[in-house]
Design an enzyme around this catalytic site. Structure first.
Site, mmCIF file in Angstrom:
data_model
loop_
_atom_site.group_PDB
_atom_site.id
_atom_site.type_symbol
_atom_site.label_atom_id
_atom_site.label_comp_id
_atom_site.label_asym_id
_atom_site.label_seq_id
_atom_site.Cartn_x
_atom_site.Cartn_y
_atom_site.Cartn_z
ATOM 1 N N CYS A 2 5.758 -10.418 -7.937
ATOM 2 C CA CYS A 2 5.673 -9.221 -7.094
ATOM 3 C C CYS A 2 6.505 -8.040 -7.624
ATOM 4 C CB CYS A 2 6.156 -9.511 -5.689
ATOM 5 S SG CYS A 2 5.373 -10.915 -4.933
ATOM 6 N N ARG A 27 3.961 -7.853 -14.681
ATOM 7 C CA ARG A 27 4.724 -8.935 -14.057
ATOM 8 C C ARG A 27 3.810 -10.008 -13.472
ATOM 9 N NH1 ARG A 27 9.953 -6.700 -12.634
ATOM 10 N NH2 ARG A 27 10.206 -8.165 -10.933
ATOM 11 N N TRP A 73 2.118 -11.347 -5.933
ATOM 12 C CA TRP A 73 1.755 -12.596 -6.594
ATOM 13 C C TRP A 73 1.879 -13.657 -5.505
ATOM 14 C CZ3 TRP A 73 4.045 -17.337 -7.894
ATOM 15 C CH2 TRP A 73 3.386 -18.072 -8.888
ATOM 16 N N ASN A 99 9.475 -8.680 -1.952
ATOM 17 C CA ASN A 99 9.343 -9.547 -3.119
ATOM 18 C C ASN A 99 10.325 -10.697 -2.909
ATOM 19 O OD1 ASN A 99 9.477 -10.722 -5.623
ATOM 20 N ND2 ASN A 99 10.270 -8.926 -6.696
ATOM 21 N N GLY A 100 9.870 -11.939 -3.033
ATOM 22 C CA GLY A 100 10.767 -13.087 -2.847
ATOM 23 C C GLY A 100 10.128 -14.088 -1.909
ATOM 24 N N GLU A 477 5.543 -24.918 -28.028
ATOM 25 C CA GLU A 477 5.357 -23.487 -27.770
ATOM 26 C C GLU A 477 3.920 -23.058 -28.084
ATOM 27 O OE1 GLU A 477 6.631 -21.295 -26.168
ATOM 28 O OE2 GLU A 477 5.982 -19.385 -26.989
ATOM 29 N N LYS A 481 1.401 -21.348 -25.397
ATOM 30 C CA LYS A 481 0.719 -20.063 -25.635
ATOM 31 C C LYS A 481 -0.780 -20.214 -25.413
ATOM 32 C CE LYS A 481 3.093 -17.797 -25.454
ATOM 33 N NZ LYS A 481 4.494 -18.029 -25.324
ATOM 34 N N GLU A 484 -1.773 -20.923 -21.629
ATOM 35 C CA GLU A 484 -1.548 -19.878 -20.624
ATOM 36 C C GLU A 484 -2.518 -18.702 -20.752
ATOM 37 O OE1 GLU A 484 2.534 -17.963 -22.549
ATOM 38 O OE2 GLU A 484 2.253 -17.893 -20.406
ATOM 39 N N HIS A 500 1.557 -43.844 -28.556
ATOM 40 C CA HIS A 500 2.099 -44.527 -27.374
ATOM 41 C C HIS A 500 1.354 -44.101 -26.108
ATOM 42 C CE1 HIS A 500 5.217 -46.299 -29.796
ATOM 43 N NE2 HIS A 500 5.430 -45.104 -30.333
ATOM 44 N N LYS A 595 4.935 -12.470 -15.164
ATOM 45 C CA LYS A 595 5.826 -12.282 -16.311
ATOM 46 C C LYS A 595 7.249 -12.674 -15.946
ATOM 47 C CE LYS A 595 7.060 -10.752 -20.376
ATOM 48 N NZ LYS A 595 6.739 -11.662 -21.498
HETATM 49 O O1 M6R Z 1 12.013 -14.345 -18.550
HETATM 50 P P1 M6R Z 1 12.184 -15.779 -18.956
HETATM 51 O O2 M6R Z 1 12.307 -15.953 -20.420
HETATM 52 O O3 M6R Z 1 13.315 -16.453 -18.224
HETATM 53 O O4 M6R Z 1 10.854 -16.485 -18.503
HETATM 54 C C1 M6R Z 1 10.682 -17.859 -18.617
HETATM 55 C C2 M6R Z 1 9.234 -18.256 -18.523
HETATM 56 O O5 M6R Z 1 8.699 -17.891 -17.287
HETATM 57 C C3 M6R Z 1 8.400 -17.594 -19.637
HETATM 58 O O6 M6R Z 1 8.908 -17.875 -20.890
HETATM 59 C C4 M6R Z 1 6.932 -18.077 -19.564
HETATM 60 O O7 M6R Z 1 6.858 -19.413 -19.889
HETATM 61 C C5 M6R Z 1 6.059 -17.214 -20.484
HETATM 62 N N1 M6R Z 1 4.912 -16.745 -19.774
HETATM 63 C C6 M6R Z 1 5.561 -17.939 -21.672
HETATM 64 O O8 M6R Z 1 4.743 -17.162 -22.478
#
Ligand code: M6R
Length: 600
Positions: A2, A27, A73, A99-100, A477, A481, A484, A500, A595
Site C-alpha cells: 500500500c 510498490r 495491496w 497502510n498496514g 535467486e 526471479k 515471481e 533425495h 515491492k
Molecule cells: O526490501 P527488501 O530487500 O527487504 O525486500 C525483501 C523481499 O521482499 C524482496 O527481495 C523480494 O523477494 C523481491 N521481490 C525479489 O525480487
C-alpha cells in the site's frame, strides 16, 4: 505494498495525487483511490485495478486543494472497489487512507462498534468508525484520533480528512513508513519521497506513534501525549531522472543494465583517498567483537545474505548464520555470546526484518543494516548502516540491489579481515572492476540469452535450478526471479539433493538450469546434470570460462571464484525477464506482489 499520498496547498490536488500514486505503483497494489475536499465536501473516487483505471473515473470538474490518495495491496478482503481506500465513516464526515494491518480490528469492532454497519471487509474501516464514534461522544477530532490510535494493535500509516475542516490533514504512523514533505505554500504526505518529488525534495521523517497535523502553512508533530516535537526536514537526494524508465521498455531491464554502473559507484564510494577500501571504524569494531554474525533478510535479500555468509566466513573468518526474517522473529535460535546482527534489505522497510530488529535491540545486541534507502526504518533503528548506492530500484523483481548487497558485503568482509591482519589474497578493488566489465559484457549478450529463454522456457510449466556451493545460492535467486515475474513454477536445489526426492518431478523435457562456476564442484554438478538428463530433463548449463564443456549453453566470463554470484546471476535475471516478456506478463508489476513488504 500500500502507498499513501496527500496534498494540502493552493493548487488543484487531483493531478498531484494521481501522479504521486503512479510513482508508488512499483510498490505493488490491486486497487487505488483518491479523496479530495472542497467547500462542497469530500469527493471520493476509487477503483479496482490500475491507476489508469482510476483516472477514467475521476471527475475532472471537481476542483479541490486538499486531498489524500492510496494504492491498496489487499490483506483483509479481496481487491475490489468497496475494499479500496479511501474509506469513510458512516456519516461521511471522516475519510481515511491506511497502510498496514490492524491486528485487533475484530475485537475493536465487537467492543466499541456493535451498532455500526460496516461496508467493507477491511481492517481499516474500524479506524474511521472509531474516530467518528469518539467525536460523536464529544471528543475533539484530534483527541478522537489520538484515542483511536491508542487502541490499535498492529501497523499503520494513516492520512485522515475531516469534512468540517478543509484546512487540515491528520497523519499518524506506527511501523509502516510515512513522510511529510514541506513546500513553500503547501505540504504533502507520502509513503516515500519518490512519490512527491514532483513538488518537493524536503521531507520530515516521522517516528512510530507520532501524530502530525498538516496544514498548508505548518507541520506540527506530536507524540501520543500531545507534546509537540521539533524536527527539521532533510533533503532527499534523489534525481527525478533516476525514477524514470527513459527509453527502456521496463524498469527491470534498465536496472539489470545499471549493474556495472552500480559496481563502479560502490568501489568509488567505499574507497578512501589512498585508494583503499574503507568502512566506518565502529562497524569494523562491531564485526571484530562478534563471535557470530546473524544475517536476517527476506526474499532476494536473503539470497544475497547466503552469498554474504560465504564471503564473510571465507575472507574475514567469522562464523555466520543466515535466517529468513519471518521465521527468526517467531522462532529465535540459541544465540552466541556476542552476536552481531546484519539486516539486509533493499527497501529498509520490510516488516518481517524490522520485527527482528526490534527484538534484538530489546535484547541489547548491536545491529547493522545494509540497505539501498537512506533514512529507511531499518537504517534509522539499527546502530550502523551501509548503503548500497544502487539508485532507486523500481521493478518489483530485485536485480541491482542483489548484486550491490553482495558487493558491499565483500567489502565489509575484506576491510574486517585486513583490520585484524587476516591475509586477503586478492585485490578486491581490482576484482570488482573486472566484475563490472564482465556484467557489461553479459548485458551485451541479451540476444543470446533471450534465445536461451525461448528455447527452454517458452512452453514449460516448471523449471529447476541446480548448483553446488555458492552456485546453489545463486540458483535459489534465479528460481525466485523466474517464478515471481513469469509465473513458471521454479525451484532451486543443491545439486546433490535432487535425488533425495525432487528428481521425481523430472519429466520428459523439464528444463533444468545448472550453474557450473566453481572448480571444486564442476565435475559433481555435471554428474547431477547427467542424472536428470537420464530421466528426460532438458539441461541448460551455464558455466564459467575455464570450466566450460561442449554441452554448455552459455559461458560467463572468468572472475574470482568467491565473486561469481555477481555475474552468474545476470543471465538468470535476463532469462527470467525474457520468459516473462514472451508470456505477456507485466514484468515490472507482477501479480500479487509488492515491492516493499510492510506487513508481517
Ligand atoms: O526490501 P527488501 O530487500 O527487504 O525486500 C525483501 C523481499 O521482499 C524482496 O527481495 C523480494 O523477494 C523481491 N521481490 C525479489 O525480487
Amino acid at each position: 505494498m500500500c502507498g499513501i499520498v496527500g496534498y494540502i496547498g493552493k493548487n488543484d490536488s487531483k493531478e498531484i495525487l494521481l501522479k504521486g500514486l503512479e510513482k508508488l505503483e512499483y510498490r505493488g497494489y490491486d486497487s487505488a483511490g483518491i479523496a479530495v475536499m472542497n467547500e462542497n465536501g469530500v469527493h471520493v473516487f476509487k477503483e479496482k485495478g490500475r491507476i489508469a483505471d482510476l483516472r477514467t473515473i475521476v471527475d475532472k470538474s471537481v476542483m479541490a486543494t486538499t486531498g489524500i490518495g492510496h494504492t491498496r495491496w489487499a490483506t483483509h478482503g479481496v481487491p475490489s472497489k468497496v475494499n479500496a481506500h479511501p474509506h469513510q465513516s458512516t456519516s461521511g464526515r471522516f475519510t481515511l487512507v491506511h497502510n498496514g494491518v490492524i491486528e485487533n480490528y475484530d475485537l475493536l469492532k465487537r467492543e466499541y462498534l456493535n451498532d455500526v454497519t460496516f461496508v467493507s471487509e477491511t481492517d481499516t474501516e474500524v479506524i474511521i468508525q472509531l474516530i467518528e464514534k469518539f467525536v460523536n461522544n464529544g471528543e475533539s477530532v484530534l483527541d478522537a484520533f489520538r484515542n483511536t490510535l491508542k487502541l490499535l494493535v498492529g501497523s499503520y500509516a494513516i492520512a485522515l480528512l475531516d469534512n468540517q475542516d478543509q484546512g487540515t490533514i491528520y497523519v499518524a504512523k506506527n511501523k509502516s513508513p510515512l513522510l511529510v514533505g514541506v513546500g513553500s505554500d503547501f505540504n504533502v504526505v507520502a509513503s516515500d519521497a519518490m512519490a512527491m518529488l514532483q513538488v518537493t525534495d524536503r521531507y520530515i521523517e516521522l517516528m512510530d506513534k507520532e501524530i502530525v497535523i498538516v496544514t498548508q502553512e505548518k507541520v506540527t508533530i506530536q507524540n501520543l501525549n500531545g507534546e509537540t516535537i521539533d524536527r527539521a526536514p532533510y533533503t532527499a537526494e534523489l534525481d527525478a531522472s533516476d525514477i524514470e524508465k527513459g527509453t527502456y521498455p521496463h524498469y527491470m531491464l534498465k536496472e539489470i543494465d545499471e549493474q556495472p554502473l552500480v559496481m563502479r559507484k560502490i568501489i568509488q564510494t567505499y574507497q578512501n583517498d589512498q585508494g583503499e577500501l574503507t568502512i566506518e571504524p565502529e562497524i569494523i569494531k562491531a564485526m571484530n567483537e562478534s563471535d557470530r554474525i546473524y544475517i536476517i533478510a527476506a526474499g532476494t535479500s536473503y539470497h544475497a545474505g547466503l552469498v554474504g555468509k560465504q564471503l564473510i566466513e571465507k575472507i574475514a573468518q567469522i562464523p555466520v548464520e543466515v535466517h529468513v526474517a519471518s521465521e527468526f522473529s517467531y522462532n529465535m535460535p540459541l544465540l552466541s555470546k556476542n552476536p552481531l546482527f546484519i539486516f539486509i534489505s533493499q527497501s529498509g522497510e520490510t516488516a518481517d526484518s524490522r520485527s527482528v530488529l526490534v527484538q534484538v535491540k530489546e535484547l541489547g545486541y548491536k545491529a547493522l543494516t545494509i540497505t539501498n534507502v537512506p533514512g529507511s526504518t531499518l537504517s534509522r533503528e539499527a546502530d550502523f548502516t551501509l548503503l548500497l548506492h544502487a539508485g532507486p530500484e523500481i521493478a518489483v523483481a530485485s536485480t541491482k540491489a542483489y548484486t550491490a548487497q553482495i558487493a558491499v558485503m565483500s567489502i565489509l568482509a575484506e576491510v574486517t579481515a585486513k583490520s585484524c591482519n587476516i591475509p586477503v589474497e586478492f585485490d578486491l578493488i581490482h576484482e570488482l572492476g573486472i566484475i563490472a566489465n564482465a556484467i557489461e559484457a553479459l548485458c551485451d549478450s541479451k540476444e543470446i540469452i533471450e534465445q536461451i529463454s525461448k528455447e527452454f522456457l517458452s512452453v514449460t510449466r516448471n523449471c529447476f535450478f541446480i548448483g553446488r556451493a555458492v552456485d546453489y545460492y545463486v540458483g535459489l535467486e534465479g528460481a525466485l526471479k523466474l517464478k515471481e515475474i513469469s509465473y513458471i513454477q521454479a525451484e532451486g536445489f543443491a545439486g546433490g539433493e535432487l535425488k533425495h526426492g525432487t528428481i521425481a518431478l523430472i519429466e520428459e523435457g523439464t528444463p533444468v538450469i545448472a550453474l557450473a562456476t566453481q572448480e571444486s564442484v564442476n565435475l559433481s554438478i555435471r554428474g547431477n546434470v547427467k542424472e536428470v538428463v537420464a530421466r528426460g530433463a532438458n539441461p541448460c548449463i551455464i558455466s564459467m570460462k575455464g570450466l566450460e564443456m561442449d554441452e554448455d549453453s552459455f559461458v560467463i566470463p572468468e572472475v574470482h571464484e568467491l565473486l561469481t554470484p555477481l555475474i552468474s546471476v545476470i543471465p538468470l535475471q535476463l532469462i527470467a525477464y525474457y520468459a516473462a516478456l514472451h508470456r505477456g506478463c507485466d514484468v515490472d508489476k507482477p501479480r500479487n506482489l509488492a515491492k516493499s513488504v510492510t506487513v508481517e
